[in-house]
Design an enzyme around this catalytic site. Structure first.
Site, PDB file in Angstrom:
ATOM      1  N   ASP A  85      45.854 -52.319  24.358  1.00  0.00           N
ATOM      2  CA  ASP A  85      47.172 -52.902  24.629  1.00  0.00           C
ATOM      3  C   ASP A  85      48.269 -51.864  24.391  1.00  0.00           C
ATOM      4  O   ASP A  85      49.124 -52.028  23.518  1.00  0.00           O
ATOM      5  CB  ASP A  85      47.380 -54.119  23.718  1.00  0.00           C
ATOM      6  CG  ASP A  85      48.586 -54.954  24.144  1.00  0.00           C
ATOM      7  OD1 ASP A  85      49.003 -54.850  25.316  1.00  0.00           O
ATOM      8  OD2 ASP A  85      49.112 -55.707  23.303  1.00  0.00           O
ATOM      9  N   ALA A 116      55.868 -62.238  15.945  1.00  0.00           N
ATOM     10  CA  ALA A 116      55.097 -62.594  17.134  1.00  0.00           C
ATOM     11  C   ALA A 116      54.346 -63.887  16.848  1.00  0.00           C
ATOM     12  O   ALA A 116      54.507 -64.491  15.784  1.00  0.00           O
ATOM     13  CB  ALA A 116      54.132 -61.463  17.500  1.00  0.00           C
ATOM     14  N   SER A 117      53.533 -64.303  17.804  1.00  0.00           N
ATOM     15  CA  SER A 117      52.860 -65.595  17.664  1.00  0.00           C
ATOM     16  C   SER A 117      51.795 -65.577  16.574  1.00  0.00           C
ATOM     17  O   SER A 117      51.534 -66.600  15.949  1.00  0.00           O
ATOM     18  CB  SER A 117      52.226 -65.994  19.001  1.00  0.00           C
ATOM     19  OG  SER A 117      51.294 -65.012  19.408  1.00  0.00           O
ATOM     20  N   LEU A 118      51.159 -64.424  16.339  1.00  0.00           N
ATOM     21  CA  LEU A 118      50.096 -64.362  15.346  1.00  0.00           C
ATOM     22  C   LEU A 118      50.600 -64.041  13.950  1.00  0.00           C
ATOM     23  O   LEU A 118      49.931 -64.355  12.961  1.00  0.00           O
ATOM     24  CB  LEU A 118      49.040 -63.333  15.751  1.00  0.00           C
ATOM     25  CG  LEU A 118      48.333 -63.554  17.086  1.00  0.00           C
ATOM     26  CD1 LEU A 118      47.213 -62.547  17.262  1.00  0.00           C
ATOM     27  CD2 LEU A 118      47.794 -64.973  17.189  1.00  0.00           C
ATOM     28  N   ALA A 123      59.785 -57.510  12.792  1.00  0.00           N
ATOM     29  CA  ALA A 123      59.157 -57.910  14.054  1.00  0.00           C
ATOM     30  C   ALA A 123      58.439 -59.227  13.825  1.00  0.00           C
ATOM     31  O   ALA A 123      57.887 -59.466  12.742  1.00  0.00           O
ATOM     32  CB  ALA A 123      58.173 -56.843  14.536  1.00  0.00           C
TER      33      ALA A 123
END
Length: 575
Positions: free
Chosen positions: A305, A151-153, A149
């Protein structure tokens, strides 16, 4: 972690995807400033053109305005993705602020997914060696270089410890803290600009919103904090065998690296896979709602979230929660204040609801609370007439947000996180079970709050009712005892002439301002004409310096005329 095969295949396809300027370790502050301010200025220009009829080729109809709002919302979402991690996260946070933005913006921002190309395995090696002083082979017996996976972080890799445990390693994106520092400094200037803006700054605490964004962003990229959240979440559910949380391996964790137990499962929104595994979809929908209600109402510590990517299902039907970077807390004092709001809603008492919302900080007090009170009363009459089990969280939150936009409501981040999570879980529940109703599952928890006051199970129904009766009796007695004194004070003020009655007609004020403005406009027009004619005559007669002076005076009068016209246009749109 929840859908390993799909995640691996997706990332293999995306490693060679779009290259973003921010996806590097060294950033140009000047380039970032240009990119960010260009976005802000384009947004302001679009907002200015929105109310100008001449910018609509086929006329400014409601349909055309709605279409433009939607296209602008899509452009904002795509631009935030291009601007990188800071703005992706800010956009996701703003998707909870329906009191600040129109519904189309909120809806589009809620779709903001931070799926971006993964960074290289060489960079992963460098970060791990910097944080632990050891190479990957020294720490792990195996380490998949392809992330499951991204993601941006950061991104997640599957690995195995030398002791044999299967784990996943979450690695932060290189240079992320430096990028945050640069972006947040620029955003601080933007927040100050909006705070001083004559339209966007009115009634908005942009500096406070900026401070909240900073706090949340820095907390989310602190992986040790996420590990502590995961441990606290697991402790809260230690007596429930139907909820599972990955274990944190602290020896292999740092501020930029988090090593967690590998706990695969079926993504909760993969309905066909759940059926193929023989799992009861109706029961899963009920458990999802129950888990969240327990977090919120019993523990006061909840997953902020809970989208489908962060919830999976194990083969035995247990729920698996992932990603604890963004958590919410509801302290006992807030829950006590919420109780007063619940009683006000149950009694359809708009005055009580308004007072409790002001105490919660969700509503800014104003001189005239009449319009807000009427809006709340309308909403209470609208949805409280329906049976509890027939109500929808999404419908209620939509009503709340429609009332909140451009009103003095200031929903705290915790409240909006809760409403968004409720709506998300209701959508997941209906996907699992078309007959699912979140409000029906919430009924026993709501009754518990109504009877206990603080959300605990220590008090019975009679205690809750007696407490409420005592509270109301104290309120009535306080009002009754204070009434003679208030009447006496009012009479004294009347006697002294301290009370003034002021009657104001909005329409009359508007007409008078417009007449005054038109008169000023006429004067400015005459001045422009006079000075222009004088400049022309002086120029013809070769008096060049005097002609230049007259032309300058005509220009000054012209600028004053344009500013007056803009002010008149703004005044018309305010009423």
């Amino acid at each position: 972690m929840g859908d390993v095969e799909t995640g691996s295949r997706w990332n293999r396809n995306q490693l060679s995807g779009k290259a973003y300027r921010w996806s590097r370790e060294n950033y140009s502050k000047r380039r970032r400033s240009i990119d960010i301010w260009a976005f802000v200025l384009k947004l302001l220009a679009a907002q200015w053109a929105y109310n100008k009829a001449w910018t609509y080729p086929n006329g400014m109809t409601d349909e055309a305005r709605t279409k433009r709002r939607r296209s602008l919302a899509v452009w904002i979402r795509e631009t935030l993705l291009d601007l990188g991690p800071t703005f992706i996260k800010v956009g996701q946070m703003f998707s909870t602020r329906a009191d600040l933005f129109p519904a189309e913006f909120v809806e589009e921002l809620s779709k903001l997914q931070d799926r971006v190309p993964a960074f290289s395995y060489e960079q992963v090696e460098t970060i791990i060696e910097q944080d632990f002083g050891k190479s990957i082979p020294a720490l792990y017996s195996s380490f998949d270089p392809i992330p499951i996976a991204a993601a941006s972080l950061g991104q997640v890799h599957r690995a195995q410890l030398h002791t044999g445990e299967e784990v996943v390693v979450k690695v932060q994106r290189p240079g992320l803290k430096k990028l945050f520092t640069i972006d947040l400094e620029i955003l601080k200037g933007i927040a100050h600009y909006f705070q001083k803006h004559p339209k966007w700054g009115r009634g908005r605490d942009w500096i406070g919103i900026y401070g909240e964004c900073c706090r949340i962003l820095w907390e989310e990229i602190e992986y040790l904090n996420e590990g502590r959240n995961a441990d606290a979440f697991r402790r809260n559910f230690r007596e429930e065998d139907w909820v599972k949380v990955p274990k944190v391996y602290w020896r292999y964790s740092s501020p930029r690296i988090l090593t967690l137990e590998y706990m695969p499962g079926i993504k909760i929104s993969h309905y066909e896979a759940l059926e193929a595994a023989g799992l009861d979809r109706k029961e899963l929908a009920r458990l999802g709602a129950k888990a969240y209600l327990q977090q919120l109402l019993n523990d006061g510590f909840f997953h902020a979230d809970p989208h489908p990517g962060n919830i999976a299902v194990s083969p035995d039907g247990s729920l698996i929660f992932y990603d604890f970077g963004m958590m919410g807390r509801v302290n006992p004092i807030t829950r006590e204040k919420l109780l007063d709001t619940f009683f006000g809603i149950a009694q359809k008492d708009a005055d009580r609801v308004v007072a409790s919302l002001i105490e919660l900080g969700a509503l800014a007090p104003a001189e005239d609370m009449g319009p807000v009170r009427r809006s709340i009363q309308y909403m209470l009459d609208h949805f409280m007439d329906q049976p509890f089990e027939n109500q929808s969280v999404a419908a209620i939150s939509d009503d709340l947000y429609e009332i909140a936009y451009d009103q003095p409501f200031r929903f705290p981040a915790t409240f909006t996180f809760v409403m968004r999570a409720f709506s998300t879980l209701e959508g997941v529940g209906k996907g699992l079970d078309p007959e699912f109703n979140f409000m029906e599952v919430a009924r026993p928890f709501a009754m518990q709050i109504m009877t206990n006051g603080n959300g605990s199970k220590s008090n019975g129904l009679s205690d809750g009712l007696f407490n409420e009766l005592g509270r109301q009796a104290a309120q009535v007695s306080s009002t009754a005892l204070g009434l003679p004194r208030r009447l006496e004070d009012t009479l004294e003020k009347l006697d002294r002439g301290d009370i003034r009655v002021r009657v104001r007609s909005t329409e009359t004020d508007r007409a008078l301002r417009r007449v005054s403005g038109v008169n000023m406009g006429t004067n400015y027009t005459l001045l422009v004409g006079t000075f222009t004619l004088s400049a022309t005559l002086l120029f013809i007669n070769q008096y060049l310096w005097l002609a230049a002076l007259a032309a300058l005076l005509a220009l000054v009068a012209g600028v004053a005329l344009v500013r007056l016209l803009i002010r008149l246009d703004r005044l018309d749109r305010m009423f």
